[in-house]
Structure formats: structure tokens, C-alpha cells
Write an enzyme that holds these catalytic residues in place. Structure first.
Site, PDB file in Angstrom:
ATOM      1  N   HIS A 289      -2.601   9.221   4.975  1.00  0.00           N
ATOM      2  CA  HIS A 289      -2.927   7.836   4.617  1.00  0.00           C
ATOM      3  C   HIS A 289      -4.372   7.564   5.059  1.00  0.00           C
ATOM      4  O   HIS A 289      -5.156   7.023   4.300  1.00  0.00           O
ATOM      5  CB  HIS A 289      -1.953   6.883   5.287  1.00  0.00           C
ATOM      6  CG  HIS A 289      -2.115   5.458   4.882  1.00  0.00           C
ATOM      7  ND1 HIS A 289      -2.002   5.041   3.586  1.00  0.00           N
ATOM      8  CD2 HIS A 289      -2.400   4.344   5.607  1.00  0.00           C
ATOM      9  CE1 HIS A 289      -2.206   3.730   3.528  1.00  0.00           C
ATOM     10  NE2 HIS A 289      -2.451   3.286   4.737  1.00  0.00           N
TER      11      HIS A 289
ATOM     12  N   CYS B  29       0.802  -1.228   0.000  1.00  0.00           N
ATOM     13  CA  CYS B  29       0.000   0.000   0.000  1.00  0.00           C
ATOM     14  C   CYS B  29       0.831   1.273   0.000  1.00  0.00           C
ATOM     15  O   CYS B  29       0.269   2.366   0.044  1.00  0.00           O
ATOM     16  CB  CYS B  29      -0.966  -0.020   1.180  1.00  0.00           C
ATOM     17  SG  CYS B  29      -2.104  -1.415   1.050  1.00  0.00           S
TER      18      CYS B  29
ATOM     19  N   HIS C 215      -9.819   2.751  -0.411  1.00  0.00           N
ATOM     20  CA  HIS C 215      -8.396   2.418  -0.353  1.00  0.00           C
ATOM     21  C   HIS C 215      -8.070   1.486  -1.514  1.00  0.00           C
ATOM     22  O   HIS C 215      -8.353   0.300  -1.464  1.00  0.00           O
ATOM     23  CB  HIS C 215      -8.111   1.738   0.993  1.00  0.00           C
ATOM     24  CG  HIS C 215      -6.660   1.501   1.261  1.00  0.00           C
ATOM     25  ND1 HIS C 215      -5.674   1.725   0.330  1.00  0.00           N
ATOM     26  CD2 HIS C 215      -6.022   1.062   2.383  1.00  0.00           C
ATOM     27  CE1 HIS C 215      -4.496   1.423   0.859  1.00  0.00           C
ATOM     28  NE2 HIS C 215      -4.686   1.019   2.103  1.00  0.00           N
TER      29      HIS C 215
ATOM     30  N   GLU D 150      -0.791   7.016  12.618  1.00  0.00           N
ATOM     31  CA  GLU D 150      -0.413   8.119  11.749  1.00  0.00           C
ATOM     32  C   GLU D 150      -0.409   9.444  12.521  1.00  0.00           C
ATOM     33  O   GLU D 150       0.496  10.274  12.374  1.00  0.00           O
ATOM     34  CB  GLU D 150      -1.430   8.156  10.606  1.00  0.00           C
ATOM     35  CG  GLU D 150      -1.102   9.120   9.540  1.00  0.00           C
ATOM     36  CD  GLU D 150      -2.071   8.989   8.366  1.00  0.00           C
ATOM     37  OE1 GLU D 150      -2.909   8.050   8.343  1.00  0.00           O
ATOM     38  OE2 GLU D 150      -1.986   9.841   7.493  1.00  0.00           O
TER      39      GLU D 150
ATOM     40  N   LYS E  72      -9.341   8.964   1.248  1.00  0.00           N
ATOM     41  CA  LYS E  72      -9.894   7.606   1.284  1.00  0.00           C
ATOM     42  C   LYS E  72     -11.327   7.623   1.810  1.00  0.00           C
ATOM     43  O   LYS E  72     -12.083   6.686   1.596  1.00  0.00           O
ATOM     44  CB  LYS E  72      -9.034   6.689   2.151  1.00  0.00           C
ATOM     45  CG  LYS E  72      -7.670   6.362   1.537  1.00  0.00           C
ATOM     46  CD  LYS E  72      -6.963   5.264   2.294  1.00  0.00           C
ATOM     47  CE  LYS E  72      -5.566   4.992   1.763  1.00  0.00           C
ATOM     48  NZ  LYS E  72      -4.589   6.066   2.075  1.00  0.00           N
TER      49      LYS E  72
ATOM     50  N   PHE F 277       1.153  -2.970   4.285  1.00  0.00           N
ATOM     51  CA  PHE F 277       1.505  -4.340   4.620  1.00  0.00           C
ATOM     52  C   PHE F 277       2.969  -4.573   4.244  1.00  0.00           C
ATOM     53  O   PHE F 277       3.460  -4.026   3.263  1.00  0.00           O
ATOM     54  CB  PHE F 277       0.625  -5.330   3.852  1.00  0.00           C
ATOM     55  CG  PHE F 277      -0.761  -5.461   4.413  1.00  0.00           C
ATOM     56  CD1 PHE F 277      -1.204  -4.626   5.425  1.00  0.00           C
ATOM     57  CD2 PHE F 277      -1.634  -6.415   3.912  1.00  0.00           C
ATOM     58  CE1 PHE F 277      -2.488  -4.754   5.936  1.00  0.00           C
ATOM     59  CE2 PHE F 277      -2.918  -6.551   4.417  1.00  0.00           C
ATOM     60  CZ  PHE F 277      -3.348  -5.717   5.423  1.00  0.00           C
TER      61      PHE F 277
END
Lengths: 426, 406, 85
Positions: A313, A173, A350, A324, A345, A409
Site C-alpha cells: 500500500h 482506498c 495515490h 503496514e 505510489k 478510510f
């Protein structure tokens, strides 16, 4: 003025976008500024057996987008997105016809590659999982292109007639930031003058939905899909899967200036770090992301107080949004509290590897248009997420320095700094 | 750019696990190519492959890692452990963010993916493993190596089909230049499962010969494609000053130059990009063609691609101007891992001043263009080696190594 | 009664998430937290998923807590089974 690395500066001169709720850069930007959400009940396949049945799907018409019947039949949707977005970026930049093939490259990011085709082809060759068949007549002749996602980079290279460095950067990601950083480095080092670069993912398919179900990463808010993605909200409970692509034309600054190109922004710095902690989990203090942010700012010669806007993010999972927020506090100190931060998002979901390139597109457009897109669906702020997340409505504000970040990830933590073109000229 | 020094190697190859066994087998001309045993390959167009032998994951890796890893990742984790031990490098003893990892991938964890697709389609979504979310994704080896050894520096993953084993090392070199002084880089790959095998059969490049000694014959008149294999190599690359500071015990060699190019669209009639990749890499290394002592060829095994490579080498080095070899004839082509294994072989060749042979070649097809080292190792003074790698679609990469420190 | 006790839980842990070498799952682990047993949230996700599937129950997100213990998880299972019954 040379930048710190290689002496050559890198600017964005073209943008192309395929996004949920918006095909093309203009529609995309209109959606973001209006604060509209594109999340809905999954329509690409029957998702009724799954825990999370919400996604942000692109209303992509391959025929209307100018793809041939052969391309539609043989290319995975991810490649289709990438090529259509690249065409828009190339037309936007006006660079076609001025390219030296040897000095032109392609770098494309993806998290899932051709997962959708592999998923459906597996169903074909196994008679929907009943029996593994080895029958030449059943397997697609294009299976190898789906197996190796480098096929997408090859298609883009042929489109551009690029014969310089070509490849795929895949870091889950964070792919959409890391690929642009990689491309910018190639230009800065002198390996190429022009890179067509960005990321594409179209992985809304049963296997993807199933594996995010398995770790409860996606939202089960199926009854109200339009508000399913709620970054930084107290009631957030997972991300909404998305799809899309954003492809850019990146150029060495002098190359762009000599041909009189419109310059959107400079890629002023980027950095990536690993958390060495978990393939999916995040350390709560956000230290590795903070380190990536600090290094990217340093490379861009930007101080925390110079940042006008942070494109977050903000995935809408419990752990990410806290992680974050902590990373901003560690890296920016008091400025974390005064800098507007938003997560798109909330509107377009996402899209895994592609999303960071879509977020860079939003960051660049925020510089260009002097508007900060909002965080939609943010009605009840999480008390632990106590920064300015620009809830619900866009904010008109000039931005010369924008930071965009991502966590993914594999433990990847990445940050990129975009600056206004007049800053680039300074 | 500072030339990084290679201070450690890890190798898992079909003809030998570990640097010493691999190198001894390679110099002896022992091949690891054989009929597949991992699954029943009858019914497929081909059934010959290069499998890593006697690999017992349960013995080599912690039990917690087994349910969450594809075979490819298990191979990569063991290779990473090897190269770190060889370099005497423990990332946890170094400052935060000082060590990173870049790996090359081709298709991710196909065997794991196949099992989960089978669960999904055969039994339902509830049967899909929580580990599927990352076990088949392309940067899984990077992530798992980083976690296992506590590497928090700049890390990444590259996919350029079979050229990736060089591209990953080149990216690691840049990370070193940008301030991550110690890197693990390379490729370890496998797709030797029914699903991966079916996909690979669609590349149109896999030999359908049933004779393990005749299936992969690059630069031979009987070349008929290649044999897929598994495994690869990982290198520890370091800023030379950082290697000195920590007292790294070994210096295999340095990376002096690298370039990657892309071929023009098939059918364009224009020259492929390989020659340009070689020339650009030599330029970066500040070497002339005459300085190169040995070339580790990509050696596709597809006749037209072999011819392109022979022509490119003859154009740069003159006809029969430099010894050329392809020890991968003993392993098959290891997807994203093959080019890294060639880097390891080239570094060992520089160390021992001997060029390993290309095996099974009986009728060289391009003898007038290239001096292919066949049958026996060739001893000669070696200072610089060139390693080439190409990927389907048109990827070309070239890397120049030198013995010891630059 | 679900018939799902510590022995069954250990079987599922081993099969779905593996086993740390230096942890004895045969010992008295009922009140040892999962983190100390070597399991992270991902491992617990997979374990919880197996239990849900095998028993036909639904466990809440709170069941995936590395600070919890086998006893805590077994209590969640018992409650979930009671809801289904």
C-alpha cells in the site's frame, strides 16, 4: 483442481490501464520499471490556495482515446477512464465475440465516484458558492449520473453487453482490491463466467484537495513535486493524490482455456477486515491488515514463504507505512524480512479507490514480466521501516506468487494474492 | 451456500421508527409521504417526500459523532443499534473478526457534502471540515457502524442505485459463507437536502404531482414516477449454527436464494433482466414458482417499468398467480434503503402471516397480469416471500426468503 | 495576546468535534490529555484547523497529538501567535 470456494478458479486474461505517466498497459509498465515519477504540480485546476498542490495526473486525451464528443461532454472523467481502460482490457483478452451476455458481469470499484463533476456542477448551480440557485437551466441534465456512481457500472455493462451481475463496490482506498475479490467470488460461485472488473477514480478536484488538506494526509512538498511521494522514507510527509483506472477481464479458468486465451495470472485468494478503530486512523500494530493477509493466503493455499513479491500500500504517510510494516511482520514472521516489497505510489501517487486495481495490474505484470518495480524516492529508509522495499531501481526476479495489500478510510484492510498461470494449471 | 438466518431487524421509515411502529403503520395503511419540511422545496419540480419523523440525532447519538456525520449516517447508526439490540448481539462479546457489516449506498452523504462544497466555494478551502474526507463517501455507514460496535470482520459497501438494499444482504450472506458468522447488512439512505433533491430531479423519474396521495402510484393508470424518501432497514444475518451457539433469541426467517441481472442497453428491444433474476433466485432457493406466497414488488411508479415488472411476474407465476404488494407506497422510495425495508416488511409478513397493502391505488393498470394487494392487508398462509429491487441504469435483484430456519 | 484561552478552546472543541457525554469540559481539564477527553487525531485536526482559521495562524503537525493536553495546545497557539506578531 477446484479452489476452496465454489470449485471454480478465476484468472486474469485482459488488462487495461489509464495511469499518470502512462496511458495503456505498456506505457504504464515502462514507467514503473524505469522508476520514473509522474507526480507534478497540479494542472487540472488552480491549486494555488491549497496546502498540498502536488498530484500525479494522467495525460489523458479523451479524443485520442476514442471517446465520442457526446461521451466526453456527458461522462465524468472517472467514467471516461473506466471505459477506455475496459476497451483496452477487452481487446487484450480477445474475449469480445465470445461472451454470453447472461454469463457476463461488470463490477467496478471507486472511492470518489463522480466527485469532480459534482464539485464543478455545484460551483455552477451556486454561482461559485455565492448563492444557491434553483434554476433548471443551470443544472446539468446528467447530474443524476454524477450523484449515483452506479451509472459508471451501467456504462461498462452496455459496452460489454453484460446482462449478468453488475454493480459498484466502494470501500474507499481498498475498493480496487475489494471489487476484484467480489468479482472473483461471483465467478467462483457460478453466477457468471466472465467479469469485467477493476476500479477508476479521477478526483483531483478542489473539494478533494481541500479535504485531504484538512486532515494533513497529503504531502505539502510543493517545491519538489517529482519526489513528493516517498513511501517508507524517513522524510515522507503524506501522500500525493493521483488518478487513474485499471480494468481487467476476469474469466473462469476453463472458459479461458477453452478459447485459448492468454492467462496472465490467477486471482488465488483475497480477504478484507475492518479495524473498527477510526474512519481515518490506523491502529499501530497492524493486526487487522495482518488478519486480512493471513486469510487471503489461506484462501489461496499459499504459505508466507511462498510469496515472491509484495506490492505494498505504501502511501507515504507517517502512520500507514509503519502500520503496514508491522502487519507484514505479524502475518509473515521472518519471511517479512526476506520478501521484496515495493510501493508504486512513489511514482503514480495515490489514486484512492483506483490505486489498488492499478497495483494489481503491476502485480500481474510482475508475474508476467519477471520484474519487480521499485519504490522510487526511497533514499533515507525510516529506521522503523526495516524491510526490503526495493529502493529506486527495478529488480529482475521471477515471481510466481504476489501479494498486494491496501488500507483505507472507513477502516478497511484488504489483501489479494495473485499467482502465475502455470501454478493455476497445476 | 448455507442459508443465513435473520435474527434481528432495525427500521427507520417515514411511516414509523422501530420495527413495531413501522409494522403497525404499514398494516394500517398509514403513509409517511408528505410535503417536504427539511428544506424549502419551492422552486423545485417536485416537493413531496418521505421524511423520517421526529428524529432527534442529538438525543439518540453521542455528541462526538454529530460533527462528523451526515443525516444519512445518523439514521444508519440508530438503525444499526436497533437491529443489534433486537438480535441481542454485542459484537464486543464475540471473538475478534466474527462480526462484519455491509451497507448499500446511492450517493453518500449529500447534505454534508453540500455544506462543505458551500464552504469551499463560498469561503475557501480552509473552511472545509476535516470530516468531509469520509462523511460523504459511499461506505461511510459501514465504517461508522463498524467503529461504533467494534465489528472487525469482513465488511463492504455496494452501490447499485435502488437495488443495493438486496445486493448488500447478498454480499453479507457470502461473507458468512466465507467465515464471518455474524453480519449486519442492508441500506439506510437519505439525500433530502437541496443538492440531493436537485440531483434526484434529474433522474427523470421523480413525480411532479403535488398531492402526497397521488404522487407515487405504482401499477396504477395514473402512475407518474416516484416519491423519494429516506430511511431503510438493517438486518442481523447469521450462520444458523453460530446463532444457535450464542443463543440468539429470534429467527425472523432465512435467505434462501438471490440473483442479480442487468438489463440490455435501452432501445435494444430485448427482454429486460428482471424475469431472469427471479428465475435464478428461485433456482438457487430450489423452489418452484408455485412455492412463492407473496411478492414485494420493486414498484417503480414509472409506467413503462411497472409494465415490465407486471409482465415478468406474470411470465414466472402465471397471470394473477401470486399476491403482489408494494408497501413502499407508504414511504416513498428510499434510495439504497428501500429494498432492505422491503426485506424487513417481508420477514414481518412471514412472521404474522399477513400481506401488507399497497395504498392509494384507485385504477390498477395491470389487473389482468398481477394480483395487487390494495387497500387492506390480506391474511393468508405464508411460507416463502420474494423481494424485488431495480436500480436506474438496469440493475435487477431478486431475493427469496422463507419463514423461520431453512 | 491572542485572547485565546481554555474557554475559547472548549468552545472550538465542542463546535468542531463534539463532546463526550461522560467528560466535563467545564472542569479542570488543562492537563488532561485529549485522548482521555474523548478526542482522536481527526477531531484534533478539525479543532486545530478552526483555530488556525480563526486566529490566522499556522500550527505545526505536532499540535495534532492526542497525547497532548489543552495546556500543550494553548502553548502552541501562543507560540504561533508570537510568530505572526
Amino acid at each position: 483442481m477446484p479452489n476452496r470456494h465454489g470449485g471454480r478458479r478465476v484468472v486474469v486474461t485482459g488488462i487495461g490501464v489509464i495511469a499518470p505517466g502512462g496511458i495503456g498497459t505498456k506505457q504504464y509498465w515502462d514507467l514503473l520499471c524505469a522508476g520514473r515519477t509522474a507526480t507534478r504540480t497540479i494542472s487540472l485546476f488552480d491549486a494555488s490556495p491549497f496546502r498540498s498542490r502536488v498530484a500525479a495526473e494522467a495525460d489523458f486525451d479523451a479524443v485520442a482515446s476514442g471517446l465520442s464528443r457526446r461521451q466526453i461532454r456527458t461522462w465524468d472523467r472517472t467514467t471516461q477512464f473506466a471505459v477506455v481502460a475496459a476497451r483496452e482490457a477487452l481487446a487484450d483478452s480477445g474475449v469480445l465475440g465470445e461472451l454470453d451476455p447472461y454469463r457476463t458481469g461488470v463490477m467496478v470499484g471507486t472511492a470518489c465516484g463522480m466527485t469532480q463533476s459534482l464539485d464543478s456542477e455545484y460551483a455552477v448551480v451556486s454561482d461559485e458558492g455565492k448563492k444557491w440557485l434553483v434554476d433548471e437551466a443551470h443544472a446539468s441534465p446528467y447530474l443524476y449520473d454524477y450523484f449515483a456512481p452506479s451509472s459508471m457500472a451501467a456504462e461498462l455493462a452496455w459496452l460489454v453487453e453484460a446482462q449478468g451481475p453488475v454493480g459498484v463496490v466502494s470501500t474507499g482506498c481498498t475498493s480496487g482490491i475489494d471489487v476484484l475479490g467480489h468479482a472473483a467470488d461471483l465467478i467462483a460461485e457460478g453466477a457468471a463466467d466472465v467479469l469485467v472488473s477493476g476500479a477508476s477514480d479521477a478526483a483531483i478536484s478542489p473539494i478533494t484537495v481541500a479535504c485531504f488538506d484538512a486532515i494533513r494526509a497529503t504531502t505539502p512538498r510543493n517545491d519538489d513535486p517529482g519526489t513528493a511521494s516517498r513511501p517508507f522514507d524517513r522524510t515522507r510527509n503524506g501522500f500525493a493524490l493521483g488518478e487513474g483506472a485499471a480494468i481487467f477481464v476476469l474469466e473462469e479458468y476453463g472458459h479461458a482455456r477453452r478459447r485459448g486465451a492468454h492467462v496472465y495470472a490467477e486471482i488465488a485468494g483475497h480477504a478484507t477486515r475492518a479495524n473498527a478503530f477510526s474512519m481515518t486512523g490506523l491502529r499501530s500494530d497492524g493486526r487487522e491488515l495482518a488478519e486480512a493477509i493471513t486469510t487471503a493466503l489461506d484462501r489461496a493455499r499459499v504459505r508466507p514463504g511462498d510469496i515472491d513479491y509484495i506490492n505494498a500500500h505504501g502511501s507515504s504517510t507517517k502512520q500507514n507505512d509503519l502500520h503496514e510494516t508491522m502487519a507484514y511482520k505479524h502475518s509473515l514472521g521472518a519471511h517479512a524480512y526476506t520478501t521484496p516489497i515495493s510501493s508504486i505510489k512513489s511514482m503514480i501517487g495515490h489514486s484512492l479507490g483506483a490505486i489498488c486495481s492499478l497495483e494489481v495490474a503491476a502485480s500481474v505484470l510482475a508475474i508476467e514480466q519477471s520484474v519487480i518495480p521499485p519504490t522510487a524516492n526511497l533514499h533515507e529508509p525510516d529506521p522503523d521501516c526495516d524491510l526490503d522495499y526495493v529502493p529506486l531501481t527495478a529488480r529482475e526476479q521471477r515471481s510466481d506468487v504476489v501479494l498486494s495489500v491496501a488500507s483505507g478510510f472507513g477502516g478497511f484492510q484488504s489483501a489479494i494474492v495473485l499467482t502465475a498461470p502455470d501454478r493455476a494449471a497445476a | 451456500m448455507t442459508a443465513p438466518v435473520v435474527t434481528g431487524l432495525g427500521v427507520l421509515s417515514p411511516n414509523g421508527s422501530g420495527v413495531d411502529d413501522f409494522w403497525a403503520a404499514t398494516l394500517a395503511g398509514h403513509s409517511g409521504v408528505a410535503p417536504l419540511t427539511r428544506f424549502d422545496a419551492s422552486g423545485y419540480p417536485s416537493g413531496i417526500g418521505g421524511e423520517v419523523k421526529d428524529f432527534d440525532a442529538a438525543e439518540l447519538l453521542p455528541g462526538r459523532l454529530l460533527p462528523q456525520t451526515d443525516h444519512m449516517t445518523r439514521l444508519a447508526l440508530v438503525t444499526a443499534e436497533q437491529c443489534l439490540a433486537d438480535a441481542d448481539l454485542d459484537p464486543r462479546e464475540l471473538p475478534d473478526f466474527a462480526v462484519g457489516v455491509v451497507t448499500a449506498a446511492s450517493a453518500g452523504g449529500m447534505e454534508f457534502g453540500q455544506r462543505e462544497l458551500e464552504a469551499l466555494w463560498g469561503r475557501g478551502g480552509a473552511y472545509v471540515s476535516a470530516y468531509q474526507a469520509f462523511a460523504w463517501f459511499y461506505p461511510v455507514n459501514t465504517g461508522q457502524i463498524s467503529i461504533r460496535h467494534g465489528m472487525r470482520g469482513a465488511s463492504s459497501a455496494i452501490v447499485t442505485e435502488q437495488a443495493g438494499g438486496l445486493d448488500a444482504v447478498a454480499k453479507a450472506r457470502r461473507h458468512i459463507d466465507h467465515g464471518t458468522p455474524h453480519m449486519v447488512a442492508g441500506g439506510v439512505d437519505s439525500a433530502l437536502c437541496p443538492w440531493g433533491w436537485l440531483c434526484m430531479s434529474r433522474s427523470g423519474r421523480v413525480s411532479t404531482s403535488t398531492d402526497p396521495n397521488r404522487a407515487y402510484l405504482p401499477f396504477d393508470v395514473e402512475a407518474s414516477g416516484y416519491v423519494p424518501g429516506e430511511g431503510g432497514a438493517l438486518l442481523v444475518l447469521e450462520d444458523p449454527r453460530a446463532a444457535d451457539r450464542r443463543g440468539a433469541p429470534k429467527r425472523y426467517g432465512s435467505v434462501l436464494g438471490y440473483a442479480s441481472t442487468f438489463d440490455p442497453r435501452p432501445g435494444s428491444g430485448r427482454e429486460p433482466g428482471l424475469r431472469r433474476a427471479v428465475e435464478l433466485a428461485l433456482d438457487q432457493a430450489e423452489l418452484a414458482p408455485g412455492d412463492v406466497d407473496v411478492v414485494f414488488a420493486d414498484a417503480s411508479g414509472v409506467p413503462e417499468l411497472d409494465r415490465q415488472e407486471a409482465l415478468a411476474l406474470a411470465a414466472v407465476f402465471g397471470t394473477r398467480g401470486v399476491p403482489v404488494t408494494a408497501p413502499k407506497t407508504m414511504t416513498g422510495r428510499l434510495l439504497a434503503g428501500g429494498a432492505s425495508l422491503d426485506l424487513a416488511a417481508a420477514l414481518l409478513a412471514l412472521r404474522d402471516q399477513v400481506v401488507p397493502p399497497t395504498v392509494n391505488i384507485t385504477h390498477p393498470a395491470h389487473g389482468e397480469l398481477i394480483d395487487l394487494v390494495t387497500d387492506q392487508p390480506r391474511e393468508l398462509p405464508l411460507t416463502h416471500a420474494l423481494v424485488l429491487a431495480r436500480g436506474l441504469g438496469g440493475f435487477n435483484s431478486a431475493m427469496v426468503l422463507c419463514q423461520g430456519e431453512d | 495576546m491572542s485572547g485565546f484561552g481554555i474557554k475559547e478552546l472548549v468552545d472550538v472543541l465542542r463546535a468542531s468535534a463534539g463532546e463526550e457525554e461522560d467528560v466535563n469540559l467545564e472542569g479542570d481539564i488543562l492537563d488532561v490529555d485529549f485522548e482521555s477527553l474523548g478526542y482522536d487525531s481527526l477531531a484534533l485536526s478539525n479543532t486545530v484547523r478552526w483555530i488556525e482559521r480563526d486566529l490566522g495562524i499556522a500550527l505545526p503537525d505536532e499540535a495534532i497529538d492526542v497525547g497532548s493536553t489543552p495546556r500543550g495546545l494553548l502553548d502552541e497557539v501562543t507560540r504561533a501567535v508570537a510568530r505572526v506578531a
